[in-house]
Design an enzyme around this catalytic site. Structure first.
Site, PDB file in Angstrom:
ATOM      1  N   HIS A   1       0.850  -1.186   0.000  1.00  0.00           N
ATOM      2  CA  HIS A   1       0.000   0.000   0.000  1.00  0.00           C
ATOM      3  C   HIS A   1       0.886   1.236   0.000  1.00  0.00           C
ATOM      4  O   HIS A   1       1.824   1.333   0.796  1.00  0.00           O
ATOM      5  CB  HIS A   1      -0.900   0.032   1.241  1.00  0.00           C
ATOM      6  CG  HIS A   1      -2.029  -0.949   1.194  1.00  0.00           C
ATOM      7  ND1 HIS A   1      -3.131  -0.862   2.010  1.00  0.00           N
ATOM      8  CD2 HIS A   1      -2.249  -2.034   0.418  1.00  0.00           C
ATOM      9  CE1 HIS A   1      -3.964  -1.857   1.736  1.00  0.00           C
ATOM     10  NE2 HIS A   1      -3.442  -2.577   0.783  1.00  0.00           N
TER      11      HIS A   1
ATOM     12  N   TYR B   1      -9.210   5.402   7.366  1.00  0.00           N
ATOM     13  CA  TYR B   1      -9.379   5.793   8.767  1.00  0.00           C
ATOM     14  C   TYR B   1     -10.485   6.833   8.818  1.00  0.00           C
ATOM     15  O   TYR B   1     -10.353   7.911   8.229  1.00  0.00           O
ATOM     16  CB  TYR B   1      -8.083   6.382   9.319  1.00  0.00           C
ATOM     17  CG  TYR B   1      -7.013   5.361   9.616  1.00  0.00           C
ATOM     18  CD1 TYR B   1      -6.741   4.975  10.928  1.00  0.00           C
ATOM     19  CD2 TYR B   1      -6.246   4.790   8.610  1.00  0.00           C
ATOM     20  CE1 TYR B   1      -5.753   4.053  11.227  1.00  0.00           C
ATOM     21  CE2 TYR B   1      -5.262   3.853   8.890  1.00  0.00           C
ATOM     22  CZ  TYR B   1      -5.020   3.496  10.198  1.00  0.00           C
ATOM     23  OH  TYR B   1      -4.051   2.579  10.487  1.00  0.00           O
TER      24      TYR B   1
ATOM     25  N   PRO C   1      -3.638  -0.030  18.557  1.00  0.00           N
ATOM     26  CA  PRO C   1      -3.446  -0.492  17.181  1.00  0.00           C
ATOM     27  C   PRO C   1      -3.669   0.560  16.107  1.00  0.00           C
ATOM     28  O   PRO C   1      -3.460   0.271  14.928  1.00  0.00           O
ATOM     29  CB  PRO C   1      -4.469  -1.626  17.053  1.00  0.00           C
ATOM     30  CG  PRO C   1      -5.533  -1.287  18.044  1.00  0.00           C
ATOM     31  CD  PRO C   1      -4.817  -0.642  19.194  1.00  0.00           C
TER      32      PRO C   1
ATOM     33  N   LYS D   1       1.569  -0.687  14.798  1.00  0.00           N
ATOM     34  CA  LYS D   1       2.985  -0.756  15.127  1.00  0.00           C
ATOM     35  C   LYS D   1       3.412  -1.944  15.977  1.00  0.00           C
ATOM     36  O   LYS D   1       4.614  -2.201  16.109  1.00  0.00           O
ATOM     37  CB  LYS D   1       3.393   0.531  15.881  1.00  0.00           C
ATOM     38  CG  LYS D   1       3.299   1.786  15.047  1.00  0.00           C
ATOM     39  CD  LYS D   1       4.195   1.685  13.843  1.00  0.00           C
ATOM     40  CE  LYS D   1       4.007   2.851  12.896  1.00  0.00           C
ATOM     41  NZ  LYS D   1       4.596   2.583  11.587  1.00  0.00           N
TER      42      LYS D   1
ATOM     43  N   TYR E   1       4.126   6.292   9.684  1.00  0.00           N
ATOM     44  CA  TYR E   1       3.260   5.163   9.371  1.00  0.00           C
ATOM     45  C   TYR E   1       4.021   4.065   8.629  1.00  0.00           C
ATOM     46  O   TYR E   1       3.888   2.881   8.945  1.00  0.00           O
ATOM     47  CB  TYR E   1       2.057   5.624   8.545  1.00  0.00           C
ATOM     48  CG  TYR E   1       0.908   4.658   8.576  1.00  0.00           C
ATOM     49  CD1 TYR E   1      -0.120   4.783   9.505  1.00  0.00           C
ATOM     50  CD2 TYR E   1       0.836   3.579   7.689  1.00  0.00           C
ATOM     51  CE1 TYR E   1      -1.163   3.884   9.563  1.00  0.00           C
ATOM     52  CE2 TYR E   1      -0.200   2.664   7.737  1.00  0.00           C
ATOM     53  CZ  TYR E   1      -1.206   2.824   8.670  1.00  0.00           C
ATOM     54  OH  TYR E   1      -2.235   1.911   8.733  1.00  0.00           O
TER      55      TYR E   1
END
Length: 389
Positions: free
Chosen positions: A72, A200, A291, A295, A383
Protein backbone atom coordinates in the site's frame (compact mmCIF):
# COMPACT_ATOMS: atom_id res chain seq x y z
CA UNK A 1 18.99 -29.87 27.99
CA UNK A 2 21.46 -27.14 27.14
CA UNK A 3 21.26 -24.30 24.63
CA UNK A 4 22.71 -20.84 24.24
CA UNK A 5 19.49 -18.83 24.08
CA UNK A 6 16.16 -20.01 25.52
CA UNK A 7 13.23 -18.22 23.90
CA UNK A 8 9.88 -18.18 25.67
CA UNK A 9 7.08 -17.60 23.17
CA UNK A 10 6.62 -18.72 19.55
CA UNK A 11 4.99 -15.60 18.20
CA UNK A 12 6.65 -13.39 15.57
CA UNK A 13 9.27 -12.08 18.02
CA UNK A 14 10.39 -15.44 19.37
CA UNK A 15 10.44 -17.28 16.05
CA UNK A 16 12.20 -14.47 14.21
CA UNK A 17 14.81 -14.18 16.95
CA UNK A 18 15.47 -17.92 16.73
CA UNK A 19 15.87 -17.67 12.97
CA UNK A 20 18.21 -14.66 13.18
CA UNK A 21 20.36 -16.41 15.78
CA UNK A 22 20.49 -19.57 13.67
CA UNK A 23 21.90 -17.53 10.79
CA UNK A 24 24.70 -16.41 13.14
CA UNK A 25 25.46 -19.97 14.28
CA UNK A 26 23.86 -19.45 17.72
CA UNK A 27 21.73 -22.25 19.16
CA UNK A 28 18.29 -21.57 20.58
CA UNK A 29 15.24 -23.44 21.83
CA UNK A 30 11.73 -21.98 21.60
CA UNK A 31 9.10 -22.87 24.22
CA UNK A 32 5.44 -22.02 23.54
CA UNK A 33 2.43 -22.80 25.75
CA UNK A 34 -0.08 -22.76 22.88
CA UNK A 35 -0.43 -25.30 20.08
CA UNK A 36 1.14 -24.73 16.68
CA UNK A 37 -2.32 -24.61 15.14
CA UNK A 38 -3.37 -21.86 17.54
CA UNK A 39 -0.38 -19.56 16.97
CA UNK A 40 -0.58 -20.00 13.21
CA UNK A 41 -4.26 -19.13 13.06
CA UNK A 42 -4.81 -16.33 15.57
CA UNK A 43 -5.60 -13.12 13.74
CA UNK A 44 -3.63 -10.16 15.00
CA UNK A 45 -1.70 -7.39 13.26
CA UNK A 46 -1.62 -7.19 9.50
CA UNK A 47 0.46 -4.16 8.50
CA UNK A 48 4.21 -4.54 7.95
CA UNK A 49 6.50 -1.53 7.84
CA UNK A 50 9.04 -1.13 5.07
CA UNK A 51 11.94 -2.12 7.35
CA UNK A 52 10.13 -5.27 8.48
CA UNK A 53 9.58 -6.33 4.87
CA UNK A 54 13.19 -5.49 4.01
CA UNK A 55 14.47 -7.70 6.85
CA UNK A 56 12.28 -10.66 5.88
CA UNK A 57 13.54 -10.37 2.31
CA UNK A 58 17.15 -10.11 3.47
CA UNK A 59 16.95 -13.35 5.44
CA UNK A 60 15.10 -15.27 2.75
CA UNK A 61 11.65 -15.42 4.38
CA UNK A 62 9.63 -13.25 2.01
CA UNK A 63 8.75 -15.58 -0.88
CA UNK A 64 5.12 -16.00 0.19
CA UNK A 65 4.99 -12.42 1.48
CA UNK A 66 6.00 -11.12 -1.96
CA UNK A 67 3.44 -13.36 -3.65
CA UNK A 68 0.49 -12.75 -1.35
CA UNK A 69 1.24 -9.51 0.49
CA UNK A 70 -0.53 -6.34 -0.61
CA UNK A 71 1.75 -3.27 -0.83
CA UNK A 72 0.00 0.00 0.00
CA UNK A 73 1.36 3.37 -1.00
CA UNK A 74 -1.24 5.54 0.72
CA UNK A 75 -4.02 5.70 3.29
CA UNK A 76 -7.23 7.73 3.45
CA UNK A 77 -8.42 9.99 6.26
CA UNK A 78 -12.20 10.33 6.10
CA UNK A 79 -14.06 13.04 7.99
CA UNK A 80 -16.96 15.44 7.41
CA UNK A 81 -18.04 13.29 4.49
CA UNK A 82 -14.81 13.85 2.52
CA UNK A 83 -11.96 11.40 1.95
CA UNK A 84 -8.39 12.71 1.86
CA UNK A 85 -5.57 10.47 0.58
CA UNK A 86 -2.15 10.64 2.24
CA UNK A 87 0.31 9.54 -0.50
CA UNK A 88 2.79 7.86 1.81
CA UNK A 89 5.26 6.58 -0.77
CA UNK A 90 5.39 9.92 -2.56
CA UNK A 91 6.16 11.66 0.73
CA UNK A 92 8.78 9.18 1.97
CA UNK A 93 10.97 8.47 -1.03
CA UNK A 94 9.11 5.34 -2.09
CA UNK A 95 8.67 3.63 1.30
CA UNK A 96 5.41 1.74 1.76
CA UNK A 97 3.53 -0.69 4.00
CA UNK A 98 2.52 -4.23 3.12
CA UNK A 99 -0.68 -5.86 4.33
CA UNK A 100 0.19 -9.43 5.35
CA UNK A 101 -1.45 -11.00 8.38
CA UNK A 102 0.55 -11.82 11.50
CA UNK A 103 -0.67 -15.41 11.33
CA UNK A 104 0.98 -15.71 7.91
CA UNK A 105 4.23 -14.29 9.26
CA UNK A 106 4.12 -16.86 12.08
CA UNK A 107 3.41 -19.68 9.63
CA UNK A 108 6.35 -18.68 7.44
CA UNK A 109 8.69 -18.39 10.42
CA UNK A 110 7.57 -21.70 11.92
CA UNK A 111 8.06 -23.57 8.68
CA UNK A 112 11.51 -22.04 8.21
CA UNK A 113 12.67 -22.86 11.75
CA UNK A 114 11.46 -26.46 11.65
CA UNK A 115 12.87 -26.98 8.16
CA UNK A 116 16.21 -25.67 9.44
CA UNK A 117 16.28 -28.13 12.33
CA UNK A 118 15.10 -25.63 14.94
CA UNK A 119 13.75 -26.86 18.25
CA UNK A 120 10.28 -25.44 18.90
CA UNK A 121 8.22 -26.98 21.71
CA UNK A 122 4.51 -26.22 21.37
CA UNK A 123 1.90 -26.95 24.06
CA UNK A 124 4.46 -26.53 26.84
CA UNK A 125 2.84 -26.56 30.29
CA UNK A 126 4.11 -25.19 33.61
CA UNK A 127 6.72 -22.91 32.04
CA UNK A 128 8.96 -21.49 34.74
CA UNK A 129 12.04 -19.29 34.31
CA UNK A 130 14.71 -19.42 37.02
CA UNK A 131 17.98 -17.73 37.99
CA UNK A 132 17.93 -14.94 35.41
CA UNK A 133 20.47 -12.94 37.42
CA UNK A 134 23.00 -15.80 37.24
CA UNK A 135 25.29 -16.84 34.39
CA UNK A 136 23.18 -19.96 33.81
CA UNK A 137 19.45 -19.22 33.74
CA UNK A 138 17.05 -22.15 33.40
CA UNK A 139 13.67 -22.73 31.87
CA UNK A 140 11.50 -25.57 33.13
CA UNK A 141 8.52 -26.86 31.19
CA UNK A 142 6.47 -29.96 30.52
CA UNK A 143 5.56 -31.31 27.08
CA UNK A 144 3.50 -34.43 26.65
CA UNK A 145 3.81 -35.25 30.34
CA UNK A 146 7.61 -35.11 30.25
CA UNK A 147 9.32 -32.51 32.43
CA UNK A 148 12.38 -30.76 31.01
CA UNK A 149 14.91 -28.33 32.44
CA UNK A 150 16.66 -26.20 29.85
CA UNK A 151 19.92 -24.53 30.88
CA UNK A 152 21.07 -21.54 28.83
CA UNK A 153 23.17 -18.40 28.71
CA UNK A 154 20.32 -15.99 28.03
CA UNK A 155 16.51 -16.00 28.20
CA UNK A 156 14.49 -14.00 25.68
CA UNK A 157 11.01 -13.21 26.97
CA UNK A 158 8.84 -13.10 23.83
CA UNK A 159 5.70 -14.46 25.49
CA UNK A 160 3.48 -11.40 25.37
CA UNK A 161 1.77 -9.24 27.96
CA UNK A 162 0.24 -12.20 29.81
CA UNK A 163 3.34 -14.38 29.71
CA UNK A 164 5.54 -15.48 32.59
CA UNK A 165 8.72 -13.55 31.81
CA UNK A 166 7.47 -10.01 32.43
CA UNK A 167 6.69 -10.95 36.04
CA UNK A 168 10.41 -11.57 36.63
CA UNK A 169 11.27 -7.90 36.43
CA UNK A 170 12.36 -6.46 39.79
CA UNK A 171 10.18 -4.12 41.82
CA UNK A 172 12.43 -1.26 40.72
CA UNK A 173 11.29 -1.58 37.10
CA UNK A 174 9.03 1.23 35.91
CA UNK A 175 5.64 0.36 34.45
CA UNK A 176 4.08 3.19 32.46
CA UNK A 177 0.63 2.71 31.02
CA UNK A 178 -2.54 4.38 29.86
CA UNK A 179 -6.01 2.94 29.44
CA UNK A 180 -8.23 4.47 26.77
CA UNK A 181 -11.98 4.89 27.41
CA UNK A 182 -12.93 2.83 24.38
CA UNK A 183 -12.15 -0.40 22.59
CA UNK A 184 -12.25 -1.79 19.07
CA UNK A 185 -14.86 -4.23 17.80
CA UNK A 186 -12.92 -6.04 15.09
CA UNK A 187 -14.40 -8.33 12.44
CA UNK A 188 -12.90 -10.55 9.77
CA UNK A 189 -15.37 -10.95 6.94
CA UNK A 190 -15.57 -12.81 3.64
CA UNK A 191 -16.37 -9.60 1.80
CA UNK A 192 -14.63 -7.52 -0.83
CA UNK A 193 -12.67 -4.65 0.76
CA UNK A 194 -14.16 -1.17 0.76
CA UNK A 195 -11.07 0.14 -1.05
CA UNK A 196 -7.63 -1.09 -2.02
CA UNK A 197 -6.06 1.12 0.67
CA UNK A 198 -6.83 1.57 4.37
CA UNK A 199 -9.51 4.07 5.36
CA UNK A 200 -9.38 5.79 8.77
CA UNK A 201 -12.76 7.37 9.50
CA UNK A 202 -13.56 10.06 12.07
CA UNK A 203 -17.31 10.19 12.72
CA UNK A 204 -19.61 11.66 15.37
CA UNK A 205 -20.64 8.09 16.28
CA UNK A 206 -17.03 7.02 16.72
CA UNK A 207 -13.94 5.91 14.84
CA UNK A 208 -13.95 3.20 12.17
CA UNK A 209 -11.25 1.55 10.10
CA UNK A 210 -11.60 -0.34 6.82
CA UNK A 211 -8.66 -2.64 6.17
CA UNK A 212 -8.20 -5.91 4.31
CA UNK A 213 -6.30 -9.18 4.34
CA UNK A 214 -6.80 -10.19 0.70
CA UNK A 215 -8.89 -9.15 -2.31
CA UNK A 216 -11.76 -11.21 -0.85
CA UNK A 217 -11.27 -10.80 2.93
CA UNK A 218 -11.97 -7.56 4.80
CA UNK A 219 -10.72 -6.58 8.24
CA UNK A 220 -12.95 -3.90 9.77
CA UNK A 221 -13.05 -2.09 13.11
CA UNK A 222 -15.52 0.02 15.07
CA UNK A 223 -14.87 2.14 18.14
CA UNK A 224 -17.10 0.86 20.96
CA UNK A 225 -17.27 0.99 24.73
CA UNK A 226 -14.75 -1.59 26.00
CA UNK A 227 -17.39 -3.07 28.32
CA UNK A 228 -19.83 -3.77 25.47
CA UNK A 229 -21.32 -7.25 25.31
CA UNK A 230 -20.39 -8.82 21.97
CA UNK A 231 -23.77 -10.54 21.98
CA UNK A 232 -25.36 -7.11 21.58
CA UNK A 233 -23.60 -6.76 18.22
CA UNK A 234 -25.30 -9.14 15.77
CA UNK A 235 -23.83 -9.14 12.28
CA UNK A 236 -26.36 -6.79 10.72
CA UNK A 237 -25.88 -4.18 13.43
CA UNK A 238 -22.14 -4.27 12.71
CA UNK A 239 -22.67 -3.83 8.97
CA UNK A 240 -25.15 -1.00 9.50
CA UNK A 241 -22.74 0.85 11.79
CA UNK A 242 -19.82 0.35 9.41
CA UNK A 243 -21.97 1.68 6.59
CA UNK A 244 -22.82 4.78 8.60
CA UNK A 245 -19.26 5.59 9.64
CA UNK A 246 -17.29 4.54 6.56
CA UNK A 247 -19.93 5.18 3.91
CA UNK A 248 -20.13 8.89 4.74
CA UNK A 249 -18.47 9.86 1.43
CA UNK A 250 -20.67 7.62 -0.68
CA UNK A 251 -18.49 4.52 -0.43
CA UNK A 252 -20.18 1.16 -0.23
CA UNK A 253 -19.27 -1.21 2.59
CA UNK A 254 -19.52 -4.64 1.02
CA UNK A 255 -21.25 -7.13 3.30
CA UNK A 256 -20.51 -10.83 3.63
CA UNK A 257 -20.27 -13.64 6.17
CA UNK A 258 -18.45 -12.53 9.33
CA UNK A 259 -15.82 -15.16 10.06
CA UNK A 260 -14.87 -13.91 13.52
CA UNK A 261 -15.40 -10.92 15.76
CA UNK A 262 -14.09 -9.69 19.09
CA UNK A 263 -13.85 -6.61 21.27
CA UNK A 264 -10.42 -5.59 22.54
CA UNK A 265 -9.57 -2.75 24.93
CA UNK A 266 -7.15 -0.02 23.93
CA UNK A 267 -4.10 0.67 26.03
CA UNK A 268 -0.51 1.82 26.00
CA UNK A 269 2.06 0.02 28.12
CA UNK A 270 5.85 0.21 28.53
CA UNK A 271 8.14 -1.42 31.05
CA UNK A 272 11.57 0.08 31.71
CA UNK A 273 14.10 -1.38 31.46
CA UNK A 274 13.52 -4.28 29.06
CA UNK A 275 16.32 -6.28 30.65
CA UNK A 276 16.92 -7.93 34.02
CA UNK A 277 20.16 -9.85 34.38
CA UNK A 278 20.27 -12.41 31.58
CA UNK A 279 16.56 -11.92 30.78
CA UNK A 280 15.72 -9.73 27.76
CA UNK A 281 12.09 -8.85 27.00
CA UNK A 282 10.88 -8.27 23.44
CA UNK A 283 7.57 -7.43 21.80
CA UNK A 284 4.35 -7.34 23.81
CA UNK A 285 6.13 -8.64 26.91
CA UNK A 286 7.82 -5.23 27.10
CA UNK A 287 5.41 -2.82 25.42
CA UNK A 288 1.95 -2.51 23.91
CA UNK A 289 0.69 0.28 21.66
CA UNK A 290 -2.89 1.04 20.63
CA UNK A 291 -3.45 -0.49 17.18
CA UNK A 292 -4.33 2.79 15.49
CA UNK A 293 -0.75 3.24 14.30
CA UNK A 294 -0.30 -0.43 13.24
CA UNK A 295 2.99 -0.76 15.13
CA UNK A 296 2.88 -3.69 17.57
CA UNK A 297 4.30 -6.41 15.30
CA UNK A 298 6.83 -4.03 13.79
CA UNK A 299 8.16 -3.00 17.19
CA UNK A 300 8.62 -6.66 18.09
CA UNK A 301 10.61 -7.22 14.90
CA UNK A 302 12.84 -4.25 15.69
CA UNK A 303 13.43 -5.53 19.24
CA UNK A 304 14.68 -8.93 18.12
CA UNK A 305 16.73 -7.41 15.31
CA UNK A 306 18.59 -5.37 17.93
CA UNK A 307 18.81 -8.28 20.36
CA UNK A 308 20.12 -10.76 17.80
CA UNK A 309 22.86 -8.34 16.76
CA UNK A 310 23.83 -7.75 20.41
CA UNK A 311 23.95 -11.48 21.15
CA UNK A 312 25.96 -12.19 18.01
CA UNK A 313 28.51 -9.54 19.00
CA UNK A 314 28.71 -10.91 22.54
CA UNK A 315 29.31 -14.49 21.44
CA UNK A 316 31.86 -13.37 18.83
CA UNK A 317 33.86 -10.92 20.96
CA UNK A 318 32.85 -11.32 24.60
CA UNK A 319 31.82 -7.65 24.67
CA UNK A 320 28.52 -6.94 26.46
CA UNK A 321 28.20 -3.40 25.08
CA UNK A 322 25.31 -4.29 22.77
CA UNK A 323 23.51 -6.20 25.51
CA UNK A 324 23.97 -3.31 27.93
CA UNK A 325 22.56 -0.88 25.35
CA UNK A 326 19.68 -3.15 24.26
CA UNK A 327 16.99 -1.65 26.46
CA UNK A 328 17.91 1.97 25.74
CA UNK A 329 18.17 1.36 21.99
CA UNK A 330 14.77 -0.32 21.84
CA UNK A 331 13.02 2.12 24.17
CA UNK A 332 14.07 5.08 22.04
CA UNK A 333 12.02 3.64 19.19
CA UNK A 334 9.26 2.39 21.51
CA UNK A 335 8.56 5.91 22.76
CA UNK A 336 8.60 7.41 19.26
CA UNK A 337 6.06 4.78 18.23
CA UNK A 338 4.04 5.26 21.43
CA UNK A 339 3.77 8.95 20.65
CA UNK A 340 2.69 8.34 17.05
CA UNK A 341 0.10 5.74 18.10
CA UNK A 342 -1.25 8.02 20.84
CA UNK A 343 -1.41 10.91 18.36
CA UNK A 344 -3.33 8.89 15.77
CA UNK A 345 -5.65 7.55 18.46
CA UNK A 346 -6.29 10.99 19.94
CA UNK A 347 -6.94 12.57 16.55
CA UNK A 348 -9.39 9.98 15.24
CA UNK A 349 -11.46 8.71 18.19
CA UNK A 350 -14.41 10.26 19.98
CA UNK A 351 -13.58 10.62 23.67
CA UNK A 352 -16.64 10.49 25.95
CA UNK A 353 -15.28 13.29 28.14
CA UNK A 354 -14.61 15.67 25.23
CA UNK A 355 -16.81 18.72 24.85
CA UNK A 356 -17.48 20.67 21.66
CA UNK A 357 -14.26 22.66 22.09
CA UNK A 358 -12.09 19.56 22.17
CA UNK A 359 -13.94 18.04 19.22
CA UNK A 360 -13.19 21.15 17.20
CA UNK A 361 -9.53 20.79 18.11
CA UNK A 362 -9.61 17.29 16.61
CA UNK A 363 -11.15 18.62 13.40
CA UNK A 364 -8.52 21.35 13.24
CA UNK A 365 -5.78 18.73 13.55
CA UNK A 366 -7.32 16.60 10.81
CA UNK A 367 -7.68 19.63 8.52
CA UNK A 368 -4.05 20.54 9.12
CA UNK A 369 -2.78 17.03 8.35
CA UNK A 370 -4.61 16.83 5.01
CA UNK A 371 -3.78 20.40 3.94
CA UNK A 372 -0.13 20.72 5.02
CA UNK A 373 2.56 18.77 3.12
CA UNK A 374 4.76 18.93 6.22
CA UNK A 375 2.08 17.46 8.49
CA UNK A 376 1.16 14.79 5.94
CA UNK A 377 4.83 13.86 5.57
CA UNK A 378 5.18 13.47 9.33
CA UNK A 379 2.24 11.08 9.40
CA UNK A 380 3.50 9.19 6.35
CA UNK A 381 7.08 8.67 7.53
CA UNK A 382 5.91 7.41 10.91
CA UNK A 383 3.26 5.16 9.37
CA UNK A 384 5.59 3.43 6.92
CA UNK A 385 8.17 3.26 9.71
CA UNK A 386 11.18 5.43 10.38
CA UNK A 387 14.33 3.71 9.07
CA UNK A 388 16.26 1.67 11.60
CA UNK A 389 19.37 3.40 12.82
Amino acid sequence: MRTQVAIVGAGPAGLLLSHLLHRQGIDSVVVERRSREYVEQRVRAGVLEQSTVDLLREIGLADRLDREGLPHHGIALLFDGVSHRIPMSDLTGGRAITVYGQQHVVRDLTEARLAGGGQVYFEADDVTVLDVTSATPRVRFTVGGRSTELECDVVAGCDGFHGVTRGLLPASARILEREYPFGWLGVLAAASPVDDELIYAYHKRGFALASLRSPTISRLYLQVDPTEDLAEWPDQRIWDELGTRIGQDGRTVNEGPILEKSIVPMRSFVCEPMRHGRLFLAGDAAHIVPPTGAKGLNLAVHDVHVLSAALSHWYATGSETGLDEYSTTCLNRVWRVQHFSWWMTSMLHRFPQHDAFEQQLQRAQLEYVVSSPAAATSLAENYVGLPWS
